[in-house]
Design an enzyme around this catalytic site. Structure first.
Site, PDB file in Angstrom:
ATOM      1  N   LYS A 176      -0.291  -1.407  10.211  1.00  0.00           N
ATOM      2  CA  LYS A 176      -1.491  -2.085  10.725  1.00  0.00           C
ATOM      3  C   LYS A 176      -1.098  -3.405  11.398  1.00  0.00           C
ATOM      4  CE  LYS A 176      -5.290  -0.999  10.385  1.00  0.00           C
ATOM      5  NZ  LYS A 176      -6.141  -0.104  11.231  1.00  0.00           N
ATOM      6  N   TYR A 202       1.856   1.084   4.970  1.00  0.00           N
ATOM      7  CA  TYR A 202       0.511   1.041   5.581  1.00  0.00           C
ATOM      8  C   TYR A 202       0.252  -0.301   6.249  1.00  0.00           C
ATOM      9  CZ  TYR A 202      -4.504   0.091   5.821  1.00  0.00           C
ATOM     10  OH  TYR A 202      -5.747  -0.310   6.260  1.00  0.00           O
ATOM     11  N   THR A 251      -6.987  -4.999   8.748  1.00  0.00           N
ATOM     12  CA  THR A 251      -7.122  -5.202   7.305  1.00  0.00           C
ATOM     13  C   THR A 251      -6.559  -6.550   6.872  1.00  0.00           C
ATOM     14  OG1 THR A 251      -6.313  -4.374   5.175  1.00  0.00           O
ATOM     15  CG2 THR A 251      -4.941  -3.905   7.064  1.00  0.00           C
ATOM     16  N   ASP A 252      -7.045  -7.028   5.736  1.00  0.00           N
ATOM     17  CA  ASP A 252      -6.485  -8.263   5.163  1.00  0.00           C
ATOM     18  C   ASP A 252      -5.074  -8.036   4.600  1.00  0.00           C
ATOM     19  OD1 ASP A 252      -7.164  -6.713   2.924  1.00  0.00           O
ATOM     20  OD2 ASP A 252      -8.413  -8.250   1.981  1.00  0.00           O
ATOM     21  N   GLU A 253      -4.691  -6.755   4.436  1.00  0.00           N
ATOM     22  CA  GLU A 253      -3.376  -6.478   3.833  1.00  0.00           C
ATOM     23  C   GLU A 253      -2.226  -6.942   4.718  1.00  0.00           C
ATOM     24  OE1 GLU A 253      -2.764  -2.792   1.897  1.00  0.00           O
ATOM     25  OE2 GLU A 253      -4.845  -2.597   1.291  1.00  0.00           O
TER      26      GLU A 253
END
Ligand code: NAD
Ligand code: TDX
Length: 378
Positions: free
Chosen positions: A163, A159, A133-135
């Protein structure tokens, strides 16, 4: 022909990927491994369940012997690893499952791939593709340039931290053991079969049921929206042309503030109800069924703790090296997605009863968000 193991294939993106793959690559063996958590639903795989190339295995990615057995028995040479706990709000209320599945689960997958592909089979042609993810890059200010592949990791939620940890493990298995890995870091996906806890599907089903539309904080947080079909095509391109050991960002080129996004969905609902009288019969609790604007149900609620302000993706690397660009515009994608939910209420009502409801009841203190008694049945 590649033989794929797709983890998390009963979830939102995974099930879209399975349908996409069997459409585009008929004849390839495709095995799904999924634990069927609240987010995984066999109903999302109805369309492919009879295909001879397809097999569903109910199991956990943390079960390394199970994964090793599947890699051996099915002669798998390609893993596409989607399985994860994926909802930021849930990670804030209960991080443990995120560490278990996202970190230990990914490590379990890597260990199994290393053992079977490198040690037992000495398989030269293999690929472990990790969906991230970009997060992991943290949060941008309004004038910051978009995330690129060299942006330092700065995850802010349990989260995104889980990741980020999994991305580092995948990278390490390439550098240390020579496992052929690729990683994609994509922006917010949307489209069909999206569990109605994330902003777009939650807004749509709440509009249809006449429920409040919760907006966190001031509603000015920005996300870059990527249609799930574009994401699936991006992964396909990375599997075909991506270089082992590399990361690729995948974005939709569609930055939008949350409030504006929700307003666009409200306008889509108002117009759809004006154009199709059957919608008012099927969804009598929707404000648009009474000729009222759906946007009247927008409700500002307390902000998410640690809420990232803005995500934006620089897709230059995947465009230059692999030829990817997003095809679906946000306007077309939102209309299409709204239409899908109006036609598939059986799916979303089915996935929403049970554990999702109990979770909402425990974690939302604002009683007005829990208004029940919707009469709509379509
Ligand atoms: P999802 O929550 O809809 O689906 C997750 C799937 O994984 C479910 O089918 C669930 O049953 C399965 N699963 C969970 N724990 C498991 C376990 N221990 N063993 C086996 N299966 C398990 O998630 P999604 O939105 O489809 O996301 C898929 C992947 O893409 C995730 O890795 C997520 O981090 C990543 N991602 C998602 C988005 C997004 O906008 N949805 C954006 C960027 C990256
Ligand atoms: O009710 C809501 N109201 C609201 O204002 C919800 C559910 C969300 N929001 C806001 C929070 C975010 O700014 O909308 C934005 C999008 O929220 P989510 O749909 O929960 O997605 P996000 O937190 O951005 O994370 C998603 O994109 C990256 C996915 O859930 C992750 O799995 C992915 O990695």
């Amino acid at each position: 022909m590649p033989r794929l193991l797709v983890t998390g294939g009963a979830g939102f993106i995974g099930s879209n990927f399975v349908r996409y793959w069997l459409e585009q690559h008929a004849g390839d063996r495709l095995v799904v491994l999924d634990a069927l958590t609240y987010a995984g639903n066999l109903a999302s795989l109805e369309a492919v369940k009879e295909r001879s190339e397809f097999r569903f295995v109910h199991g956990n990615v943390c079960d390394t012997p199970l994964v090793e057995g599947l890699l051996r028995e099915e002669a798998i040479d390609t893993i596409v690893h989607f399985a994860a706990e994926s909802h930021v709000d849930r990670s804030i209320h209960g991080p443990d499952a995120f560490i278990e599945t996202n970190v230990f689960g990914t490590h379990s997958m890597l260990k199994a791939a290393r053992k079977i592909w490198l040690e037992e089979r000495a398989l030269a042609q293999h690929r472990f593709h990790h969906v991230s993810t970009d997060e992991v890059y943290g949060s941008l200010g309004p004038a910051d340039p978009p995330f690129h592949e060299q942006t330092p990791y700065a995850p802010n939620s349990p989260y995104s931290a889980s990741k980020a940890a999994s991305d580092h493990l995948v990278r390490a298995y390439h550098h240390t053991y020579g496992l052929k890995v690729t990683i994609s870091n994509c922006s917010n996906n949307y489209g069909p079969f999206h569990f109605p806890e994330k902003l777009i599907p939650l807004t749509i089903v709440n509009i249809l049921q006449g429920r409040p539309l919760p907006i966190y904080g001031d509603g000015r947080n920005v996300r870059d929206w990527l249609h799930v079909r574009d994401h699936c095509r991006g992964i396909d391109l990375i599997l075909a042309k991506g270089r082992a050991g590399e990361m690729y960002n995948i974005g939709g080129g569609s930055e939008c503030e949350n409030l504006s996004l929700v307003q666009r969905l409200c306008v889509a609902a108002d117009e759809a109800f004006r154009g199709d009288p059957s919608l008012a019969i099927r969804y009598p609790d929707c404000p648009a069924a009474r000729g009222e604007p759906a946007s009247a149900s927008i409700k500002f609620v307390p902000d998410r703790p640690g809420h990232d302000r803005r995500y934006a993706i620089d897709c230059a690397k995947i465009a230059r090296e692999i030829g990817y660009r997003a095809h679906v515009s946000l306007d077309a994608g939102l209309l299409d997605t709204f239409g899908w939910y109006t036609e598939h209420s059986q799916w979303w009502r089915g996935v929403m009863d049970g554990s999702y409801r109990r979770w909402i009841e425990t974690h939302y203190r604002d009683e007005s968000l829990l208004r029940t008694g919707d009469r709509a049945r379509s």
